[in-house]
Design an enzyme around this catalytic site. Structure first.
Site, PDB file in Angstrom:
ATOM      1  N   HIS A  80       3.401   7.648   5.643  1.00 35.14           N
ATOM      2  CA  HIS A  80       2.166   8.320   6.047  1.00 35.14           C
ATOM      3  C   HIS A  80       1.372   7.583   7.109  1.00 35.14           C
ATOM      4  O   HIS A  80       0.588   8.189   7.829  1.00 35.14           O
ATOM      5  CB  HIS A  80       1.289   8.617   4.825  1.00 35.14           C
ATOM      6  CG  HIS A  80       0.565   7.427   4.282  1.00 35.14           C
ATOM      7  ND1 HIS A  80       1.097   6.612   3.307  1.00 35.14           N
ATOM      8  CD2 HIS A  80      -0.657   6.910   4.572  1.00 35.14           C
ATOM      9  CE1 HIS A  80       0.234   5.655   3.019  1.00 35.14           C
ATOM     10  NE2 HIS A  80      -0.842   5.804   3.777  1.00 35.14           N
ATOM     11  N   ASP A  81       1.557   6.269   7.241  1.00 30.83           N
ATOM     12  CA  ASP A  81       0.806   5.502   8.243  1.00 30.83           C
ATOM     13  C   ASP A  81       1.657   5.049   9.426  1.00 30.83           C
ATOM     14  O   ASP A  81       1.154   4.370  10.322  1.00 30.83           O
ATOM     15  CB  ASP A  81       0.175   4.264   7.599  1.00 30.83           C
ATOM     16  CG  ASP A  81      -1.150   4.566   6.919  1.00 30.83           C
ATOM     17  OD1 ASP A  81      -1.813   5.536   7.330  1.00 30.83           O
ATOM     18  OD2 ASP A  81      -1.521   3.835   5.989  1.00 30.83           O
ATOM     19  N   GLU A  83       0.347   6.495  12.753  1.00 27.52           N
ATOM     20  CA  GLU A  83      -1.029   6.070  13.043  1.00 27.52           C
ATOM     21  C   GLU A  83      -1.137   4.581  13.341  1.00 27.52           C
ATOM     22  O   GLU A  83      -1.918   4.174  14.205  1.00 27.52           O
ATOM     23  CB  GLU A  83      -1.928   6.418  11.848  1.00 27.52           C
ATOM     24  CG  GLU A  83      -3.390   6.084  12.042  1.00 27.52           C
ATOM     25  CD  GLU A  83      -4.223   6.565  10.866  1.00 27.52           C
ATOM     26  OE1 GLU A  83      -5.169   5.844  10.495  1.00 27.52           O
ATOM     27  OE2 GLU A  83      -3.931   7.645  10.320  1.00 27.52           O
ATOM     28  N   ASP A  84      -0.348   3.756  12.654  1.00 26.19           N
ATOM     29  CA  ASP A  84      -0.567   2.305  12.698  1.00 26.19           C
ATOM     30  C   ASP A  84       0.553   1.489  13.321  1.00 26.19           C
ATOM     31  O   ASP A  84       0.502   0.261  13.320  1.00 26.19           O
ATOM     32  CB  ASP A  84      -0.823   1.779  11.278  1.00 26.19           C
ATOM     33  CG  ASP A  84      -2.156   2.248  10.719  1.00 26.19           C
ATOM     34  OD1 ASP A  84      -3.054   2.571  11.520  1.00 26.19           O
ATOM     35  OD2 ASP A  84      -2.301   2.302   9.489  1.00 26.19           O
ATOM     36  N   HIS A 138       0.835  -1.205   0.000  1.00 23.05           N
ATOM     37  CA  HIS A 138       0.000   0.000   0.000  1.00 23.05           C
ATOM     38  C   HIS A 138       0.869   1.254   0.000  1.00 23.05           C
ATOM     39  O   HIS A 138       0.625   2.196  -0.769  1.00 23.05           O
ATOM     40  CB  HIS A 138      -0.914  -0.019   1.222  1.00 23.05           C
ATOM     41  CG  HIS A 138      -1.518   1.316   1.553  1.00 23.05           C
ATOM     42  ND1 HIS A 138      -2.343   2.007   0.699  1.00 23.05           N
ATOM     43  CD2 HIS A 138      -1.381   2.095   2.670  1.00 23.05           C
ATOM     44  CE1 HIS A 138      -2.709   3.148   1.263  1.00 23.05           C
ATOM     45  NE2 HIS A 138      -2.138   3.229   2.453  1.00 23.05           N
ATOM     46  N   ASP A 141      -3.148   8.247  -1.044  1.00 26.60           N
ATOM     47  CA  ASP A 141      -3.390   7.224  -0.026  1.00 26.60           C
ATOM     48  C   ASP A 141      -4.780   6.612  -0.205  1.00 26.60           C
ATOM     49  O   ASP A 141      -4.945   5.390  -0.285  1.00 26.60           O
ATOM     50  CB  ASP A 141      -3.249   7.868   1.357  1.00 26.60           C
ATOM     51  CG  ASP A 141      -3.769   7.010   2.490  1.00 26.60           C
ATOM     52  OD1 ASP A 141      -3.689   5.772   2.408  1.00 26.60           O
ATOM     53  OD2 ASP A 141      -4.263   7.600   3.482  1.00 26.60           O
TER      54      ASP A 141
END
Length: 206
Positions: free
Chosen positions: A82-83, A86-87, A56, A146
């Site tokens: 980018h994640d 957050e993840d 991804h 995204d």
């Protein structure tokens, strides 16, 4: 018009070769570092359809380089990262220390915050989407790329109800953000038509 899709199953080394000539080698080395950093933090995470999470992240980079023709290395590194806040357990300060303030700011813009002040998760998510209307252009294209990666093959999501809700949320909250960017505007218009069967009682185009 056919819907253009992006894949990264071939892995970073093969993709990297495709980008030679578009991105200077000294900057590809910087992107190598971001890919390695993201891959280590995301580890064995997978997407809903079972593909490795890093695919991804690389799809987002493919969209920015091959479709939007972005060569700004900070934007590309933010796309890979980018994640990660957050993840994973990575903190934004970790990103800032390793990749600099600008990359960290871009990552922060596209990172969904945890609920605060008694917010429900749904309220926090709504606030995040509303905030994106004020995002700088560089952060916005990362977000649009995204979501493109997330929805380009929406029928492959294993949960039918999630397909419908994700379609409706994208039409309602993401498609309007694409209107200022010609390539994304056209792509999302085509996507809305391609997945109109998921619209339910909502109109496919806002």
């Amino acid at each position: 018009m056919a819907l253009r899709t992006f894949e990264a199953r071939v892995g970073w080394p093969v993709l990297r070769e495709r980008f030679v000539g578009r991105i200077p080698e000294r900057e590809l080395v910087l992107l190598d570092e971001a890919v390695d950093f993201a891959a280590r933090w995301h580890g064995d995470q997978v997407r809903p359809a079972g593909e490795p999470y890093v695919e991804h992240l690389l799809e987002v980079v493919c969209v920015l380089i091959e479709a939007v023709e972005t060569t700004d290395i900070d934007v590309l590194r933010a796309a890979v990262l980018h994640d990660v806040v957050e993840d994973t357990g990575c903190a934004l300060d970790d990103v800032r220390m390793r990749f600099g303030d600008r990359v960290a700011v871009l990552v922060d813009w596209v990172t969904k915050p945890a609920p605060t002040g008694g917010q429900s998760p749904a309220e926090a998510w709504s606030a995040y989407l509303a905030r994106l209307h004020d995002a700088p252009a560089d952060a916005l294209i990362v977000k649009l790329a995204d979501r493109l990666s997330n929805v380009q093959r929406l029928d492959s999501h294993p949960r039918p109800e999630k397909r419908r809700s994700y379609y409706q949320e994208t039409v309602r909250s993401i498609v309007p953000l694409a209107q200022s960017h010609p390539w994304f505007r056209q792509w999302y218009a085509t996507w809305c038509e391609r997945f109109r069967h998921l619209a339910g009682d909502r109109p496919a185009v806002p």
